[in-house]
Design a protein around this motif. Structure first.
Motif, PDB file in Angstrom:
ATOM      1  N   LYS A 328       0.842  -1.189   0.000  1.00 53.70           N
ATOM      2  CA  LYS A 328       0.000   0.000   0.000  1.00 53.70           C
ATOM      3  C   LYS A 328       0.882   1.245   0.000  1.00 53.70           C
ATOM      4  CE  LYS A 328      -1.856   1.159   3.853  1.00 53.70           C
ATOM      5  NZ  LYS A 328      -2.683   1.156   5.083  1.00 53.70           N
ATOM      6  N   ILE A 329       0.552   2.222  -0.860  1.00 52.42           N
ATOM      7  CA  ILE A 329       1.312   3.467  -0.903  1.00 52.42           C
ATOM      8  C   ILE A 329       0.876   4.390   0.227  1.00 52.42           C
ATOM      9  CG2 ILE A 329       1.821   5.525  -2.267  1.00 52.42           C
ATOM     10  CD1 ILE A 329       1.455   3.853  -4.767  1.00 52.42           C
ATOM     11  N   SER A 330      -0.438   4.538   0.368  1.00 48.31           N
ATOM     12  CA  SER A 330      -1.008   5.360   1.439  1.00 48.31           C
ATOM     13  C   SER A 330      -2.466   4.983   1.603  1.00 48.31           C
ATOM     14  CB  SER A 330      -0.876   6.853   1.103  1.00 48.31           C
ATOM     15  OG  SER A 330      -1.711   7.185   0.000  1.00 48.31           O
ATOM     16  N   ASP A 331      -3.041   5.350   2.755  1.00 46.82           N
ATOM     17  CA  ASP A 331      -4.456   5.067   2.982  1.00 46.82           C
ATOM     18  C   ASP A 331      -5.325   5.769   1.949  1.00 46.82           C
ATOM     19  OD1 ASP A 331      -3.617   3.610   5.098  1.00 46.82           O
ATOM     20  OD2 ASP A 331      -4.499   4.882   6.654  1.00 46.82           O
ATOM     21  N   SER A 332      -4.989   7.030   1.667  1.00 47.61           N
ATOM     22  CA  SER A 332      -5.817   7.792   0.724  1.00 47.61           C
ATOM     23  C   SER A 332      -5.744   7.210  -0.679  1.00 47.61           C
ATOM     24  CB  SER A 332      -5.373   9.258   0.706  1.00 47.61           C
ATOM     25  OG  SER A 332      -4.009   9.368   0.314  1.00 47.61           O
ATOM     26  N   ASN A 333      -4.561   6.758  -1.093  1.00 45.19           N
ATOM     27  CA  ASN A 333      -4.405   6.135  -2.415  1.00 45.19           C
ATOM     28  C   ASN A 333      -5.222   4.859  -2.493  1.00 45.19           C
ATOM     29  OD1 ASN A 333      -2.681   3.865  -3.992  1.00 45.19           O
ATOM     30  ND2 ASN A 333      -2.479   5.822  -5.072  1.00 45.19           N
ATOM     31  N   GLU A 334      -5.182   4.074  -1.421  1.00 42.99           N
ATOM     32  CA  GLU A 334      -5.897   2.803  -1.419  1.00 42.99           C
ATOM     33  C   GLU A 334      -7.403   3.012  -1.479  1.00 42.99           C
ATOM     34  OE1 GLU A 334      -4.643  -1.426  -1.162  1.00 42.99           O
ATOM     35  OE2 GLU A 334      -3.785   0.500  -1.719  1.00 42.99           O
ATOM     36  N   VAL A 335      -7.907   3.955  -0.691  1.00 41.98           N
ATOM     37  CA  VAL A 335      -9.344   4.226  -0.687  1.00 41.98           C
ATOM     38  C   VAL A 335      -9.795   4.728  -2.058  1.00 41.98           C
ATOM     39  CG1 VAL A 335     -11.130   5.745   0.234  1.00 41.98           C
ATOM     40  CG2 VAL A 335      -9.527   4.624   1.786  1.00 41.98           C
ATOM     41  N   ILE A 337      -8.512   4.089  -5.067  1.00 43.44           N
ATOM     42  CA  ILE A 337      -8.590   3.045  -6.099  1.00 43.44           C
ATOM     43  C   ILE A 337      -9.718   2.070  -5.797  1.00 43.44           C
ATOM     44  CG2 ILE A 337      -6.133   3.236  -6.628  1.00 43.44           C
ATOM     45  CD1 ILE A 337      -5.699   0.584  -5.211  1.00 43.44           C
ATOM     46  N   LEU A 338      -9.983   1.815  -4.523  1.00 47.26           N
ATOM     47  CA  LEU A 338     -11.080   0.908  -4.193  1.00 47.26           C
ATOM     48  C   LEU A 338     -12.421   1.494  -4.627  1.00 47.26           C
ATOM     49  CD1 LEU A 338      -9.950  -0.296  -0.650  1.00 47.26           C
ATOM     50  CD2 LEU A 338      -9.861  -1.581  -2.791  1.00 47.26           C
ATOM     51  N   ARG A 339     -12.609   2.780  -4.380  1.00 47.25           N
ATOM     52  CA  ARG A 339     -13.853   3.430  -4.805  1.00 47.25           C
ATOM     53  C   ARG A 339     -13.953   3.490  -6.325  1.00 47.25           C
ATOM     54  NH1 ARG A 339     -13.951   8.260  -0.243  1.00 47.25           N
ATOM     55  NH2 ARG A 339     -15.032   7.045   1.354  1.00 47.25           N
ATOM     56  N   PHE A 340     -12.838   3.769  -6.960  1.00 46.20           N
ATOM     57  CA  PHE A 340     -12.831   3.825  -8.432  1.00 46.20           C
ATOM     58  C   PHE A 340     -13.241   2.486  -9.025  1.00 46.20           C
ATOM     59  CE2 PHE A 340     -10.326   2.494 -12.118  1.00 46.20           C
ATOM     60  CZ  PHE A 340     -10.886   3.306 -13.092  1.00 46.20           C
ATOM     61  N   VAL A 341     -12.666   1.404  -8.510  1.00 45.28           N
ATOM     62  CA  VAL A 341     -12.962   0.088  -9.080  1.00 45.28           C
ATOM     63  C   VAL A 341     -14.410  -0.293  -8.834  1.00 45.28           C
ATOM     64  CG1 VAL A 341     -12.420  -2.368  -8.967  1.00 45.28           C
ATOM     65  CG2 VAL A 341     -10.588  -0.692  -8.967  1.00 45.28           C
ATOM     66  N   GLU A 342     -14.938   0.022  -7.650  1.00 49.88           N
ATOM     67  CA  GLU A 342     -16.346  -0.282  -7.389  1.00 49.88           C
ATOM     68  C   GLU A 342     -17.245   0.437  -8.385  1.00 49.88           C
ATOM     69  OE1 GLU A 342     -19.912   0.281  -4.156  1.00 49.88           O
ATOM     70  OE2 GLU A 342     -17.870   0.832  -3.585  1.00 49.88           O
ATOM     71  N   GLU A 343     -16.968   1.722  -8.632  1.00 50.80           N
ATOM     72  CA  GLU A 343     -17.782   2.484  -9.582  1.00 50.80           C
ATOM     73  C   GLU A 343     -17.611   1.946 -11.004  1.00 50.80           C
ATOM     74  OE1 GLU A 343     -16.532   6.480  -9.116  1.00 50.80           O
ATOM     75  OE2 GLU A 343     -17.386   6.721  -7.096  1.00 50.80           O
ATOM     76  N   ALA A 344     -16.371   1.616 -11.359  1.00 51.94           N
ATOM     77  CA  ALA A 344     -16.108   1.117 -12.711  1.00 51.94           C
ATOM     78  C   ALA A 344     -16.802  -0.210 -12.955  1.00 51.94           C
ATOM     79  CB  ALA A 344     -14.605   0.973 -12.928  1.00 51.94           C
ATOM     80  N   GLN A 397     -18.332  -6.587  -4.118  1.00 49.31           N
ATOM     81  CA  GLN A 397     -18.505  -6.865  -2.699  1.00 49.31           C
ATOM     82  C   GLN A 397     -17.169  -6.770  -1.966  1.00 49.31           C
ATOM     83  OE1 GLN A 397     -20.279 -10.708  -2.821  1.00 49.31           O
ATOM     84  NE2 GLN A 397     -22.265  -9.963  -3.544  1.00 49.31           N
ATOM     85  N   GLY A 398     -16.123  -7.301  -2.600  1.00 55.52           N
ATOM     86  CA  GLY A 398     -14.804  -7.264  -1.981  1.00 55.52           C
ATOM     87  C   GLY A 398     -14.307  -5.847  -1.799  1.00 55.52           C
ATOM     88  N   PHE A 399     -14.500  -5.018  -2.810  1.00 55.57           N
ATOM     89  CA  PHE A 399     -14.039  -3.639  -2.715  1.00 55.57           C
ATOM     90  C   PHE A 399     -14.866  -2.844  -1.705  1.00 55.57           C
ATOM     91  CE2 PHE A 399     -11.948  -4.365  -6.882  1.00 55.57           C
ATOM     92  CZ  PHE A 399     -10.679  -4.011  -6.474  1.00 55.57           C
ATOM     93  N   ARG A 400     -16.163  -3.135  -1.632  1.00 54.97           N
ATOM     94  CA  ARG A 400     -16.984  -2.446  -0.641  1.00 54.97           C
ATOM     95  C   ARG A 400     -16.516  -2.786   0.774  1.00 54.97           C
ATOM     96  NH1 ARG A 400     -22.984  -3.160  -3.386  1.00 54.97           N
ATOM     97  NH2 ARG A 400     -22.929  -1.273  -4.634  1.00 54.97           N
ATOM     98  N   ALA A 401     -16.203  -4.078   0.991  1.00 53.98           N
ATOM     99  CA  ALA A 401     -15.729  -4.500   2.307  1.00 53.98           C
ATOM    100  C   ALA A 401     -14.411  -3.812   2.646  1.00 53.98           C
ATOM    101  CB  ALA A 401     -15.561  -6.014   2.339  1.00 53.98           C
ATOM    102  N   ALA A 402     -13.512  -3.732   1.652  1.00 52.84           N
ATOM    103  CA  ALA A 402     -12.217  -3.094   1.876  1.00 52.84           C
ATOM    104  C   ALA A 402     -12.402  -1.601   2.132  1.00 52.84           C
ATOM    105  CB  ALA A 402     -11.316  -3.317   0.666  1.00 52.84           C
ATOM    106  N   ASP A 403     -13.327  -0.987   1.398  1.00 49.02           N
ATOM    107  CA  ASP A 403     -13.598   0.431   1.564  1.00 49.02           C
ATOM    108  C   ASP A 403     -14.060   0.725   2.987  1.00 49.02           C
ATOM    109  OD1 ASP A 403     -13.875   3.052   0.997  1.00 49.02           O
ATOM    110  OD2 ASP A 403     -15.568   2.868  -0.377  1.00 49.02           O
ATOM    111  N   VAL A 404     -14.971  -0.111   3.490  1.00 48.61           N
ATOM    112  CA  VAL A 404     -15.471   0.074   4.858  1.00 48.61           C
ATOM    113  C   VAL A 404     -14.330  -0.066   5.858  1.00 48.61           C
ATOM    114  CG1 VAL A 404     -16.925  -0.963   6.636  1.00 48.61           C
ATOM    115  CG2 VAL A 404     -17.810  -0.664   4.311  1.00 48.61           C
TER     116      VAL A 404
END
Length: 408
Positions: A328-335, A337-344, A397-404
């Motif tokens: 992980k580069i940073s918490d903000s970077n991770e959040v 990309i997780l939100r981006f992938v869920e939307e995509a 579902q996986g990205f939503r769980a990670a996002d939370v």
């Protein structure tokens, strides 16, 4: 072609012949029994098409070598095929092989807009559109760098973009690749052997002899008289089979969804990120296969962690001497990309213009002529709708769980 190959020393043609088969069309039929592992056919090195042979041609070779940077293997072979086809005399053996090639292909880049729209929403649709654009760009560059520089060798009326697409499909669908002992590779077209069709029921059964340069076909299973001889292309999903070879396999166990990740060259920090992608074994445009057994390949995160990195993120990569892919580069970077992938992924799931139930009805009603391009596209979409939906839902579902988790 058989008589020419026999004169050239091909082994086994007396036991084989070309024939038309109900499902696969033209293929190779046995005239005697063969046991698994038995040598069926040997094509001598002096009739194989290769980059080395193209460069060795007294007319074609200098024109190919004049291109800087060097042309790709597939472009060299495609030009070689068109060059031989354009010659009015000479090259008798090679011209015989060219004349035996199909005059057209059913690969997805030759689909009409209506036929391609049948599989709208699938990775085949997206990648075919991208491939069509890439071919146009490559042809313009090839015409400028090579064809226009040697009009006496490359008459433009015989080297049009449609000719180029046909030659590319010939290379994609009929060439064979081999890894050599030194780690290098060779791609070749083998007359008569390129008439063999694919089956997942046979084992790997074609081999290249480094010492002699000959190519041999072995029996991938036991054959009776009159059987069709097959070779094995590998564990290829239907989207790739239809894109490169022009056919699909109903119930293909290797089906997947190809997720394409891309970044425009004018995006901020593109050059720095491109170096990081390359170091991670990726590229600015990367295709990643999703399957039910691996719905979230690590390469998705590797790619997006780099793509979404800002100046401080790239600086952190340099300072920490990590590649930003497995860590992980940073918490903000991770959040992000997780939100981006869920939307995509949500957007991709909404991209299917027809339900599986309606598509099944259309196939049952004979809306798409059996064996045609639209029929193949419909079968590709029929297979991918349930697979893709399950893959994407798992991912979402996986990205939503990670996002939370990150928000907590």
């Amino acid at each position: 072609m058989e008589s020419w190959l026999t004169k050239s020393g091909a082994v086994g043609l007396g036991d084989l012949e070309l024939a038309e088969f109900p499902v696969t069309g033209r293929g190779v039929k046995t005239l005697r029994r063969f046991s698994q592992g038995e040598r069926i056919l040997t094509i001598p090195s002096d009739v194989l098409w290769s980059v080395e042979r193209a460069y060795g041609d007294s007319l074609l070779g200098p024109a190919l070598r004049s291109s800087l940077p060097p042309l790709s293997v597939e472009d060299i072979l495609a030009i070689y095929i068109l060059f031989v086809r354009s010659r009015e005399s000479g090259y008798d053996g090679l011209r015989t092989h060219v004349s035996a090639l199909p005059s057209s292909y059913s690969s997805s880049i030759f689909f009409s807009e209506e036929e391609l729209e049948v599989c709208a929403g699938t990775s085949l649709y997206t990648i075919t559109k991208q491939l069509e654009q890439r071919i146009e760009d490559d042809y313009r560059e090839l015409a400028d760098r090579v064809l226009a520089q040697h009009p006496d060798i490359f008459p433009l009326d015989m080297f049009t973009i449609e000719d180029y697409k046909w030659a590319l499909c010939t290379v994609w669908s009929r060439s064979m690749d081999f890894t050599l002992p030194d780690g290098s590779s060779i791609r070749t077209l083998a007359p008569f052997a390129d008439m063999l069709n694919h089956s997942s029921d046979v084992k790997q059964c074609h081999a290249y002899d480094v010492k002699s340069g000959d190519l041999s076909i072995l029996a991938g299973k036991d054959y009776e008289i009159g059987d069709q001889v097959y070779i094995y292309y590998g564990p290829i999903p239907n989207n790739r089979l239809l894109r490169l070879y022009g056919f699909v396999i109903p119930g293909n166990p290797n089906d997947s969804y190809d997720l394409v990740l891309t970044t425009h060259p004018e995006a901020p920090l593109y050059e720095q990120k491109q170096k990081l992608w390359v170091s991670a074994g990726l590229d600015s445009t990367t295709t990643i296969s999703l399957t039910l057994t691996d719905p979230l390949p690590m390469n998705i995160l590797r790619y997006l962690r780099i793509q979404r990195a800002d100046v401080s993120g790239l600086a952190a990569l340099a300072l920490q001497q990590i590649d930003g892919t497995d860590e992980k580069i940073s918490d903000s970077n991770e959040v992000e990309i997780l939100r981006f992938v869920e939307e995509a992924i949500g957007s991709l799931l909404d991209g299917f213009a027809i339900s599986l139930e309606r598509l099944e009805e259309q196939l049952a009603e004979g809306v798409y002529p059996v064996g045609g391009n639209a029929w193949a596209a419909a079968h590709r979409k029929r297979k991918q709708i349930p697979v893709r939906t399950r893959e994407m839902c798992k991912l979402r579902q996986g990205f939503r769980a990670a996002d939370v988790m990150w928000e907590v």
